[in-house]
Design an enzyme around this catalytic site. Structure first.
Site, PDB file in Angstrom:
ATOM      1  N   HIS A 176       0.807  -1.208   0.000  1.00 22.41           N
ATOM      2  CA  HIS A 176       0.000   0.000   0.000  1.00 22.41           C
ATOM      3  C   HIS A 176       0.852   1.276   0.000  1.00 22.41           C
ATOM      4  O   HIS A 176       0.574   2.227  -0.739  1.00 22.41           O
ATOM      5  CB  HIS A 176      -0.934  -0.008   1.217  1.00 22.41           C
TER       6      HIS A 176
ATOM      7  N   ARG B 276     -10.142   3.472  -6.521  1.00 24.51           N
ATOM      8  CA  ARG B 276     -10.167   2.620  -5.315  1.00 24.51           C
ATOM      9  C   ARG B 276     -11.054   3.319  -4.274  1.00 24.51           C
ATOM     10  O   ARG B 276     -10.633   4.328  -3.692  1.00 24.51           O
ATOM     11  CB  ARG B 276      -8.761   2.462  -4.741  1.00 24.51           C
TER      12      ARG B 276
ATOM     13  N   ARG C 199     -14.313   0.948  -8.694  1.00 21.77           N
ATOM     14  CA  ARG C 199     -14.202  -0.398  -8.141  1.00 21.77           C
ATOM     15  C   ARG C 199     -14.969  -0.439  -6.830  1.00 21.77           C
ATOM     16  O   ARG C 199     -14.772   0.421  -5.965  1.00 21.77           O
ATOM     17  CB  ARG C 199     -12.731  -0.743  -7.880  1.00 21.77           C
TER      18      ARG C 199
ATOM     19  N   GLU D 267      -7.851 -11.143 -10.617  1.00 19.14           N
ATOM     20  CA  GLU D 267      -6.669 -11.031  -9.744  1.00 19.14           C
ATOM     21  C   GLU D 267      -6.461 -12.282  -8.894  1.00 19.14           C
ATOM     22  O   GLU D 267      -5.609 -12.318  -8.027  1.00 19.14           O
ATOM     23  CB  GLU D 267      -6.724  -9.771  -8.885  1.00 19.14           C
TER      24      GLU D 267
ATOM     25  N   ASN E   1      -1.257  -6.850  -9.206  1.00 15.74           N
ATOM     26  CA  ASN E   1      -0.650  -6.850  -7.864  1.00 15.74           C
ATOM     27  C   ASN E   1      -1.065  -8.100  -7.113  1.00 15.74           C
ATOM     28  O   ASN E   1      -0.246  -8.801  -6.521  1.00 15.74           O
ATOM     29  CB  ASN E   1      -1.089  -5.618  -7.068  1.00 15.74           C
ATOM     30  N   ASP E   2      -2.359  -8.352  -7.125  1.00 12.87           N
ATOM     31  CA  ASP E   2      -2.837  -9.540  -6.429  1.00 12.87           C
ATOM     32  C   ASP E   2      -2.641 -10.797  -7.260  1.00 12.87           C
ATOM     33  O   ASP E   2      -2.355 -11.857  -6.706  1.00 12.87           O
ATOM     34  CB  ASP E   2      -4.324  -9.379  -6.059  1.00 12.87           C
TER      35      ASP E   2
ATOM     36  N   ARG F 178       2.537  -9.686  -0.893  1.00 15.06           N
ATOM     37  CA  ARG F 178       2.976  -8.433  -1.523  1.00 15.06           C
ATOM     38  C   ARG F 178       3.475  -7.404  -0.513  1.00 15.06           C
ATOM     39  O   ARG F 178       4.018  -6.367  -0.886  1.00 15.06           O
ATOM     40  CB  ARG F 178       1.865  -7.853  -2.405  1.00 15.06           C
TER      41      ARG F 178
ATOM     42  N   CYS G  98      -4.921  -2.896 -14.493  1.00 15.35           N
ATOM     43  CA  CYS G  98      -4.871  -1.734 -13.588  1.00 15.35           C
ATOM     44  C   CYS G  98      -3.910  -1.956 -12.429  1.00 15.35           C
ATOM     45  O   CYS G  98      -3.778  -1.110 -11.557  1.00 15.35           O
ATOM     46  CB  CYS G  98      -6.263  -1.382 -13.066  1.00 15.35           C
TER      47      CYS G  98
END
Ligand code: PEP
Ligand code: MG
Length: 590
Positions: A200, A307, A343, A441, A464-465, A475, A512
């Site tokens: 994050h 987000r 999202r 993801e 990312n995921d 991560r 994304c």
């Protein structure tokens, strides 16, 4: 281990996560009750040590009174009264007497003595078989932590909203709720002990367009606030007491960067189209509702990922339907005629609201995102109604995070239909043709992508995921960050499988996740058939610069090579060679 250079310069090496260079004083944020080193002192120093504790107690008292005043203003006196208990503890003579006894007996520094006294106090309280006493333990830890932070010149994370001078923040990690409230004009950069490129803190730093390095191990425990340092977000270095030679070297780098930024600025109004004429949708990711200015300034085509979690953080109550509607509608109007992909709530993972969800043993695999929303349907309904109402703007799309299979997709879609029917009955307008997509993801979503594609209008790959779950690499964990490999053959194939499933059903695919913001990987993604890229506003110009020099034939050749290659390192090397050949100026700092 930090390396020591000439003249007291010291370099701490971490992972580069947000490019740029900054210099200034460090502000070290304390974390929860870290062990304080015990240092022997002379008898003559004892009065001075006790004086320091008195000062720290006064500072803590002032901070608590200020927090109490704020809470009382926003939530009323009864909620603020819990701070009375905190204040009483600071004044408890037993704690002070015990600390003084330890200093005199052990001849040690006051921080260590206070921590030992507070530890004993906490142990004694925890042992009492009384709910009221036990509930005070957390309060005591909090107060003790504040006193230690004050003694050590460290700031509490909450101070970020009221910084008075620009500084480099050093912290163990930065919670989403902390970064959401910081004053971005006062924060020069982030340097954290833990994290990786997609943690994050890293995403937030890129979003704020400030340099950042993570994975600096114990920096927040060993560095003092106020020390002068230079933070290199290209190489992931925190350089303490930089020498003149170092500053000169970085001066040149900063100048080169400024020249590049000027060149990139020229692209602002130019379309994201490859050299041979293929248009690409290049959008921006936003973390907060009012970031659309940054989206416009970077020359992106709308918002590819909004987000929405940040609307929910740092507050005691949930955002109402009206409040959310206004945030979504305002954002949509600001980027119109380009679109915004909202999202739905992705709480969990590393984002928690103390009153509705809490960190779990395995948060990223737990009660997160769509799983949370499908169970907390009152919360989900409020958000879906707000998005539907805002969709009258005409340019809103919506997607669900963390879809793992068709059941979740069907349940979410059924709820949307239910709320549409409600709105129709209430005579409230919305976009009947609202496009709904699924984030891809989780590997199971890729494997069932054919079926998912029949139930939505687009896919947005959250790399990312997807990488985290496919490679089993947390991560957030810098120790396994080396395994986090976007060019791993497995990831390349998963992206290709997603694109093929989408093509079979005639829907489009975007990316994304952070892969979309790395210009080195742009040709690979386009060659694999991705049609839309959405990156942090700070990364958009570089991606545009690169793709405007790229021929689709080159991109397809790279993708073919990657699909037949067994080594992630080789794929990366080939991608780097292509990117450097077509856009050499972009990579001067690497
Ligand atoms: C992703 O997983 O790639 C993504 C974009 O979502 P987040 O980083 O918010 O989990
Ligand atoms: Mg994700």
């Amino acid at each position: 281990m930090p390396s020591t250079g000439h003249d007291g310069e010291r370099i701490i090496r971490g992972i580069p996560v947000s490019s740029g260079v900054c210099q200034g004083k460090l502000l070290v944020l304390g974390r929860t009750f870290v062990q304080v080193p015990e240092i022997t002192i002379g008898a003559e120093e004892i009065p001075q040590q006790i004086y320091r504790l008195e000062k720290a107690l006064i500072a803590t008292r002032l901070q608590l009174t200020e927090v109490q005043r704020k809470v009382s203003a926003t939530m009323g006196d009864s909620d603020a009264s819990i701070f009375e208990a905190h204040l009483l503890m600071i004044e408890d003579p037993m704690l002070m007497e015990e600390t003084t006894r330890i200093v005199e007996r052990k001849r040690c520094n006051i921080e260590a003595a206070f921590q030992q006294a507070a530890d004993r106090y906490i142990v004694a309280m925890s042992a009492i078989d009384d709910e009221l006493f036990r509930s005070r333990v957390a309060d005591l830890k909090d107060v003790a932590n504040r006193v230690i932070n004050n003694l050590m010149g460290r700031q509490d994370q909450n101070c970020l909203s009221t910084l008075t001078e620009p500084c480099i923040i050093v912290s163990h990690d930065l919670a989403p709720s902390t970064t959401a409230q910081l004053d971005r004009h006062k924060v020069l950069g982030f340097a954290t002990d833990i994290g990786s490129k997609t943690s994050h803190t890293a995403i937030m730093a890129r979003s704020l367009q400030i340099p950042a390095a993570v994975g600096l191990k114990d920096a927040s425990e060993t560095l003092p606030s106020g020390q002068y340092a230079l933070l290199d977000g290209y190489a992931g270095l925190l350089i303490l007491n930089p020498t003149d030679a170092t500053l000169f070297q970085y001066g040149q780098l900063i100048q080169k960067q400024a020249n590049l930024q000027e060149k990139l600025q020229d692209l602002h109004n130019k379309p994201a189209v490859t050299l041979d004429g293929t248009p690409i949708v290049l959008s921006a990711n936003i973390e907060q509702a009012d970031e659309f200015e940054a989206v416009k300034a970077c020359g992106a085509e709308g918002i590819g990922l909004f987000r929405t979690e940040y609307l929910y953080l740092n507050r005691e109550t949930l955002p109402s339907e009206q409040e959310q509607y206004e945030a979504y509608h305002r954002t949509a109007l600001a980027v119109k005629p380009q679109s915004v992909i909202i999202r739905t709530l992705d709480l969990g993972g590393d984002k928690f609201l103390s009153h509705i969800n809490a960190p779990e043993m395995n948060s990223f695999f737990g009660w997160r995102a769509i799983r949370f929303c499908l169970r907390e349907q009152v919360i989900f309904r409020t958000q879906l109604r707000a998005i539907l109402r805002a969709s009258v703007a005409g340019n809103i799309k919506m997607m669900y995070p963390m879809i793992s299979g068709v059941e979740e997709m069907e349940q979410a879609n059924a709820l949307v239909e239910q709320y549409k029917a409600e709105l129709r009955a209430e005579g409230i307008p919305f976009d009947e043709n609202l496009e709904i997509g699924a984030m891809v993801e989780i590997p199971s979503a890729v494997i069932t992508a054919n079926a998912l594609a029949r139930r939505c209008r687009f896919f947005s790959i959250g790399t990312n995921d997807l990488i985290q779950y496919s490679m089993a690499v947390d991560r957030m964990n810098e120790k396994v960050a080396y395994l986090y490999e976007p060019t791993n053959p497995a990831i390349v194939r998963l992206i290709k499988m997603t694109v093929e499933a989408a093509e079979r059903q005639g829907i489009w695919v975007g990316v994304c996740g952070e892969m979309a913001g790395d210009p080195v990987l742009t040709p690979l993604l386009l060659g694999l058939g991705v049609k839309e890229l959405s990156a942090s506003p700070g990364q958009v110009p570089q991606v545009k610069f690169l793709l405007r020099r790229l021929k689709m034939q080159e991109a397809r050749e790279l993708a073919d090579f990657a699909l037949n290659c067994e080594s992630g390192a080789e794929i990366l090397s080939r991608a780097q060679t292509l990117a450097r050949n077509i856009a050499p100026g972009l990579f001067d700092n690497q």
